[in-house]
Each structure stands twice: as structure tokens, then as C-alpha cells.
Enzyme design. Structure first.
Site, PDB file in Angstrom:
ATOM      1  N   LYS A 255       1.086  -1.044   0.234  1.00  0.00           N
ATOM      2  CA  LYS A 255      -0.424   0.020   0.145  1.00  0.00           C
ATOM      3  C   LYS A 255       1.303   1.009  -0.190  1.00  0.00           C
ATOM      4  CE  LYS A 255      -3.862  -1.758   2.420  1.00  0.00           C
ATOM      5  NZ  LYS A 255      -4.702  -1.827   3.798  1.00  0.00           N
TER       6      LYS A 255
ATOM      7  N   ALA B 133      -1.809  -0.084   6.739  1.00  0.00           N
ATOM      8  CA  ALA B 133      -1.969  -0.803   7.712  1.00  0.00           C
ATOM      9  C   ALA B 133      -2.552  -2.126   6.766  1.00  0.00           C
ATOM     10  CB  ALA B 133      -2.684  -0.693   9.116  1.00  0.00           C
ATOM     11  N   ASP B 134      -2.647  -3.015   7.774  1.00  0.00           N
ATOM     12  CA  ASP B 134      -4.181  -4.303   7.054  1.00  0.00           C
ATOM     13  C   ASP B 134      -3.973  -5.316   8.045  1.00  0.00           C
ATOM     14  OD1 ASP B 134      -4.583  -5.026   4.412  1.00  0.00           O
ATOM     15  OD2 ASP B 134      -4.529  -7.404   5.759  1.00  0.00           O
ATOM     16  N   THR B 135      -5.591  -5.808   8.043  1.00  0.00           N
ATOM     17  CA  THR B 135      -5.785  -6.634   9.439  1.00  0.00           C
ATOM     18  C   THR B 135      -6.502  -7.778   9.027  1.00  0.00           C
ATOM     19  OG1 THR B 135      -6.521  -4.217  10.558  1.00  0.00           O
ATOM     20  CG2 THR B 135      -6.822  -6.742  10.881  1.00  0.00           C
TER      21      THR B 135
ATOM     22  N   THR C 275      -1.194  -5.306  11.138  1.00  0.00           N
ATOM     23  CA  THR C 275       0.351  -4.564  10.828  1.00  0.00           C
ATOM     24  C   THR C 275       0.660  -3.478  10.230  1.00  0.00           C
ATOM     25  OG1 THR C 275       1.293  -6.986  10.965  1.00  0.00           O
ATOM     26  CG2 THR C 275       2.822  -5.030  10.186  1.00  0.00           C
TER      27      THR C 275
END
Length: 196
Positions: free
Chosen positions: A52, A72-74, A109
Site C-alpha cells: 500500500k 496498515a492491514d488486518t 501490522t
């Protein structure tokens, strides 16, 4: 404080940055999520957060100074399997039925790009979420609210789904999608202060 570019369109992440009084601009990156098939499940959020950031940097005009970019990624992991955003009501019901009376992990993260040093800092938040045992009627009620749309695992901990969550071990804000302690820690490490 210097503005940060948030490489995400998540309203929840934006709300957290606003709460912290961090000035930011949103640039929604276009990322190929099929890359994730080549890495371990727990590494996926970092890979996507970095992708991203890279997409945002490449979308900016040549020569533009890039101070800070936050990605950020979940993901949700249950019994070794990934649970993304449900495609429809049936899948949302199926996800919640699986989580009923059990625990799963929510991994978020954060990756912060420092344009001055051209370096990246990474923090990971891993939280264990335990659902109470749910009846089919309760699950259907929740699915019918539509709250599951666009939510990893098909639920939002900060809204009606909180009725069903027996306990969490870890970061509540990490489950929402932007762990505040880890964000503060990463900013402090990079010399970005909130204490102004």
C-alpha cells in the site's frame, strides 16, 4: 505536527488518527492482494501494508517530497485459515457460526515509511478474540443489521458485535484496525512527536 499520508480508506483508522490529533491525508492505494499466496499467513498484513505504501509513493508526482506514509492491514486467523471480508449474508453467517463459542486471532501490522531517511518501521499486534456461544437467531439478527459489510471476519468489535465478544487478550484498537500503542511506539521511534 507534520501531516501523514494514510494509505487506507478505512473510516476506523481515520477516526483513530483524528482522536490522536494527527493531521493526515488519505490516499487509497490499488494493491494486488494475490501476492499474498506466496507468504505465510501471519506475514500477509506486513506485505500488504508495504505494498500500500509503495503504491501511494508511486502515485505521487515525481519530485514531490514525501514525509510520512502509514500503511496498515488486518487479517483474521481461525484454525490456521484466513477470514477476509464476507462476500454476502450467507458467508457472514457462516463466519460467525464458526467463531461462535471459540477464539480466533486478529493480526494488524503497521508499516511507517519515513521519507527523510527512506526507511520503514514495522509493528505487529496480535489479539485473541473469544466469542460467546451464539444461537442461529442471534447470528441472523447481527447479519441482518448489515454491520458485517466490509469488515474482516464479518463483524465490527466497536459496534453491535461487542454484544457477543466474551473477552479479548491483546489490543482492542488492533482489532478495530489501528493498534494505538504500536502506532505511538513507531512514531516515537521515528522522532514524530504527538506531545505538541
Amino acid at each position: 505536527m507534520e501531516p501523514i499520508i494514510l494509505a487506507s480508506s478505512s473510516p476506523r483508522r481515520q477516526e483513530i488518527l483524528k482522536m490522536l490529533n494527527i493531521p493526515f491525508q488519505v490516499i487509497m492505494p490499488n494493491v494486488d492482494e494475490t501476492l499474498t499466496q506466496f507468504c505465510e499467513n501471519e506475514e500477509i498484513p506486513e506485505l500488504l501494508a508495504r505494498e500500500k505504501i509503495s503504491a501511494v509513493i508511486h502515485s505521487l508526482p515525481a519530485g514531490q517530497e514525501i514525509p510520512w506514509v502509514l500503511g496498515a492491514d488486518t487479517i483474521i486467523l481461525y484454525e490456521g485459515k484466513l477470514y477476509g471480508k464476507p462476500a454476502n449474508n450467507e458467508q457472514a453467517f457462516e463466519f460467525l457460526k464458526k467463531f461462535s463459542g471459540k477464539s480466533h486471532y486478529v493480526i494488524t501490522t503497521l508499516v511507517l515509511y519515513n521519507g527523510r531517511t527512506k526507511s520503514y518501521s514495522v509493528r505487529k499486534s496480535k489479539t485473541r478474540v473469544t466469542f460467546a456461544s451464539l444461537t442461529d437467531e442471534e447470528i441472523q439478527w447481527y447479519v441482518d443489521t448489515g454491520e458485517w459489510h466490509g469488515a474482516a471476519g464479518g463483524y465490527r468489535i466497536q459496534s453491535l458485535a461487542s454484544c457477543f465478544i466474551e473477552k479479548i487478550d491483546g489490543s482492542y484498537s488492533g482489532v478495530i484496525g489501528l493498534p494505538i500503542f504500536e502506532l505511538y511506539d513507531i512514531l516515537k521511534e521515528q522522532g514524530y512527536t504527538l506531545l505538541e
